[in-house]
Design a protein around this motif. Structure first.
Motif, mmCIF file in Angstrom:
data_model
loop_
_atom_site.group_PDB
_atom_site.id
_atom_site.type_symbol
_atom_site.label_atom_id
_atom_site.label_comp_id
_atom_site.label_asym_id
_atom_site.label_seq_id
_atom_site.Cartn_x
_atom_site.Cartn_y
_atom_site.Cartn_z
ATOM 1 N N GLN A 39 0.841 -1.208 0.000
ATOM 2 C CA GLN A 39 0.000 0.000 0.000
ATOM 3 C C GLN A 39 0.876 1.259 0.000
ATOM 4 O OE1 GLN A 39 -2.653 -0.200 3.355
ATOM 5 N NE2 GLN A 39 -3.488 -2.196 2.774
ATOM 6 N N ALA A 40 2.182 1.095 -0.243
ATOM 7 C CA ALA A 40 3.101 2.237 -0.123
ATOM 8 C C ALA A 40 2.630 3.426 -0.961
ATOM 9 C CB ALA A 40 4.509 1.823 -0.520
ATOM 10 N N ALA A 41 2.212 3.163 -2.203
ATOM 11 C CA ALA A 41 1.805 4.266 -3.079
ATOM 12 C C ALA A 41 0.577 4.978 -2.508
ATOM 13 C CB ALA A 41 1.517 3.731 -4.478
ATOM 14 N N GLU A 44 1.613 7.250 0.319
ATOM 15 C CA GLU A 44 2.626 8.259 0.030
ATOM 16 C C GLU A 44 2.048 9.666 0.120
ATOM 17 O OE1 GLU A 44 5.118 7.472 -3.456
ATOM 18 O OE2 GLU A 44 5.806 9.551 -3.235
ATOM 19 N N ALA A 45 0.794 9.803 -0.340
ATOM 20 C CA ALA A 45 0.163 11.128 -0.347
ATOM 21 C C ALA A 45 0.088 11.714 1.054
ATOM 22 C CB ALA A 45 -1.236 11.012 -0.942
ATOM 23 N N THR A 46 -0.096 10.852 2.081
ATOM 24 C CA THR A 46 -0.217 11.347 3.451
ATOM 25 C C THR A 46 1.118 11.276 4.192
ATOM 26 O OG1 THR A 46 -1.167 9.160 3.876
ATOM 27 C CG2 THR A 46 -2.673 11.034 3.917
ATOM 28 N N GLY A 47 2.154 10.756 3.539
ATOM 29 C CA GLY A 47 3.476 10.691 4.168
ATOM 30 C C GLY A 47 3.523 9.706 5.321
ATOM 31 N N GLY A 48 2.573 8.803 5.390
ATOM 32 C CA GLY A 48 2.521 7.810 6.468
ATOM 33 C C GLY A 48 1.231 7.028 6.354
ATOM 34 N N PHE A 173 14.273 6.741 9.965
ATOM 35 C CA PHE A 173 14.540 6.848 8.516
ATOM 36 C C PHE A 173 13.359 7.538 7.828
ATOM 37 C CE2 PHE A 173 17.984 3.751 8.900
ATOM 38 C CZ PHE A 173 18.837 4.116 7.861
ATOM 39 N N ASP A 174 12.143 7.091 8.164
ATOM 40 C CA ASP A 174 10.954 7.640 7.494
ATOM 41 C C ASP A 174 10.755 9.121 7.828
ATOM 42 O OD1 ASP A 174 10.582 5.141 6.427
ATOM 43 O OD2 ASP A 174 9.103 4.517 7.909
ATOM 44 N N LYS A 175 10.994 9.496 9.107
ATOM 45 C CA LYS A 175 10.783 10.885 9.508
ATOM 46 C C LYS A 175 11.843 11.806 8.904
ATOM 47 C CE LYS A 175 8.219 10.075 13.794
ATOM 48 N NZ LYS A 175 8.320 9.963 15.260
ATOM 49 N N VAL A 176 13.079 11.353 8.879
ATOM 50 C CA VAL A 176 14.150 12.172 8.288
ATOM 51 C C VAL A 176 13.904 12.346 6.783
ATOM 52 C CG1 VAL A 176 16.613 12.130 7.694
ATOM 53 C CG2 VAL A 176 15.886 11.789 10.059
ATOM 54 N N LEU A 180 13.246 15.835 4.623
ATOM 55 C CA LEU A 180 14.017 16.172 3.414
ATOM 56 C C LEU A 180 13.135 16.226 2.164
ATOM 57 C CD1 LEU A 180 17.153 13.923 4.101
ATOM 58 C CD2 LEU A 180 17.153 16.419 4.008
ATOM 59 N N GLY A 181 11.829 15.997 2.351
ATOM 60 C CA GLY A 181 10.900 16.040 1.216
ATOM 61 C C GLY A 181 11.001 14.815 0.326
ATOM 62 N N LEU A 182 11.503 13.703 0.877
ATOM 63 C CA LEU A 182 11.652 12.472 0.087
ATOM 64 C C LEU A 182 10.400 11.600 0.247
ATOM 65 C CD1 LEU A 182 15.358 11.743 1.137
ATOM 66 C CD2 LEU A 182 14.559 12.739 -1.021
ATOM 67 N N PRO A 183 10.158 10.680 -0.704
ATOM 68 C CA PRO A 183 8.927 9.877 -0.645
ATOM 69 C C PRO A 183 8.892 8.857 0.497
ATOM 70 C CG PRO A 183 10.248 9.297 -2.583
ATOM 71 C CD PRO A 183 10.933 10.449 -1.927
ATOM 72 N N TYR A 184 7.688 8.374 0.810
ATOM 73 C CA TYR A 184 7.463 7.353 1.839
ATOM 74 C C TYR A 184 7.429 5.967 1.184
ATOM 75 C CZ TYR A 184 4.952 4.390 5.090
ATOM 76 O OH TYR A 184 4.589 3.346 5.883
ATOM 77 N N PRO A 185 7.937 4.888 1.776
ATOM 78 C CA PRO A 185 8.737 4.906 2.997
ATOM 79 C C PRO A 185 10.152 5.380 2.726
ATOM 80 C CG PRO A 185 8.532 2.659 2.168
ATOM 81 C CD PRO A 185 7.743 3.536 1.235
ATOM 82 N N GLY A 186 10.702 6.116 3.706
ATOM 83 C CA GLY A 186 11.955 6.818 3.471
ATOM 84 C C GLY A 186 13.201 5.956 3.457
ATOM 85 N N GLY A 187 13.169 4.823 4.178
ATOM 86 C CA GLY A 187 14.379 4.010 4.329
ATOM 87 C C GLY A 187 15.087 3.682 3.023
#
Ligand code: KG4
Ligand code: ZN
Length: 343
Positions: A39-41, A44-48, A173-176, A180-187
């Motif tokens: 369900q990552a995509a 992604e819109a909600t960042g979590g 990882f996800d919060k950082v 930085l404005g990077l997509p979810y999940p951040g790791g």
């Protein structure tokens, strides 16, 4: 029950709907099929992960996924000896979908139901290729929800050594990444960008590194990144790569140092590393280097079993079945389920 039992396992504790069919054969445990609907995509819109959105998506994805898994294994429901699902920890609504489905299938086909602890799934995943070898190791679970050090004497014989006092490593990882404005999940993105960065560019804190305990803390590290950002050029790709590499190095240093120290303290000669963050290339390389230097055996979870999956749930369920540990269908899900520790 056949001597080579087949289990259909479901995993719906967070944002992956997963179904796997596993079998304990003479020469080890085989994955007959494994399906994951991520369900990552969607998130992604909600960042979590939004729990209600996750539950609804599990409900949509589960049935076709089970059908695909059965088809992939060339089996029908009658060939399945037991049905398993994650009972916790995780999101309540999400857990309910998988658990209710597995219980329903077990009841309808008059087969056992096996409720599995998600953390035990991660913890034992490094032993997938050697199911008889479980034990004699220090286990490190590093995922989006957990950072836990466990002494593993054998199956169901675990002792908690330490864990995070605040954020889990994956959460950091996800919060950082979000900062930085990077997509979810951040790791995975941070891992990728860090390859082009300088891990010594920013001296981020290594919390509790000097502390005797086996506990971790990652929230200060995330705050250090937040305070740094207004002072640097985040539009510069090299600067972002340097932040990623420096942040990642801080996480890796603490995880590796404390796990090696736990091995020394317990006298274990093997490390078993699992969970989504164990996909991290720098973490895998650092563990590999240190274990060679310290003459320790390293069991890293196979890449396909690092992030949430149903094969690891089926793996634990096969052990439960072998030990006669079927679960009553009245057993409820538990969002805060803990690993059962011997002491
Ligand atoms: O085990 P998992 O799928 O879910 C939980 O049980 O929490 O772990 C997901 C976590 C996420 O935080 C994700 O960012 C992290 O694992 N992750 C990584 C990497 N791949 C996934 N973190 C660092 N480097 C990676 N390559
Ligand atoms: Zn997990």
């Amino acid at each position: 029950m056949s001597s080579a039992p087949v289990i259909l396992a479901l995993e719906t504790s967070c944002d992956e709907t997963a179904c796997a069919i596993v079998q304990w054969q003479d020469d080890g445990i085989r994955i007959l099929s494994a399906e994951v609907a991520s369900q990552a995509a969607l998130h992604e819109a909600t960042g979590g992960v939004v729990p209600e959105v996750a539950s609804r998506q599990h409900l949509r994805d589960l049935r076709p996924l089970v059908e695909r898994a059965l088809h992939g294994a060339g089996l029908s429901l009658e060939n399945v000896d037991a049905f398993a699902a994650t009972l916790g920890p995780g999101l309540a609504g999400a857990l309910m979908i998988g658990a209710a489905a597995a219980k329903g299938l077990a009841l309808a086909s008059r087969r056992p139901f096996l409720g599995v602890n998600h953390l035990e799934g991660h913890l034992l995943s490094p032993f997938f290729d050697d199911p008889a070898g479980i034990g004699g190791a220090v286990g490190l679970i590093v995922s989006g929800g957990h950072t836990l050090l466990v002494d593993i004497a054998g199956f169901r014989s675990y002792r908690r050594l330490g864990g995070t006092l605040d954020d889990a490593a994956g959460e950091a990882f996800d919060k950082v990444a979000k900062l930085l404005g990077l997509p979810y999940p951040g790791g995975p993105v941070v891992d990728q960008l860090a390859r082009m960065g300088n891990p010594k560019a920013y001296p981020f804190p290594r919390a509790l590194l000097a502390d005797e305990s086996f506990d971790f803390s990652f929230s200060g590290l995330k705050t250090a990144v937040r305070y740094l950002l207004p002072k640097i050029a985040v539009s510069d790709a090299q600067v972002v790569a340097d932040v990623c590499a420096s942040f990642q190095a801080a996480v890796v240093d603490v995880l590796v140092a404390k796990t090696i120290r736990a091995a020394r303290a317990t006298g274990r000669r093997c490390l078993a590393v699992s969970g989504g963050v164990s996909m991290n290339s720098a973490l895998r390389a650092a563990f590999s280097d240190r274990c060679t230097g310290e003459n320790l055996q390293l069991r890293l979870a196979p890449p396909a079993l690092c992030t949430d999956n149903a094969a690891m749930i089926g793996f634990v369920a096969l052990h439960q079945l072998r030990h006669g540990l079927a679960t009553a269908v009245t057993e409820d899900i538990d969002p805060n389920l803990r690993l059962a520790f011997a002491s």
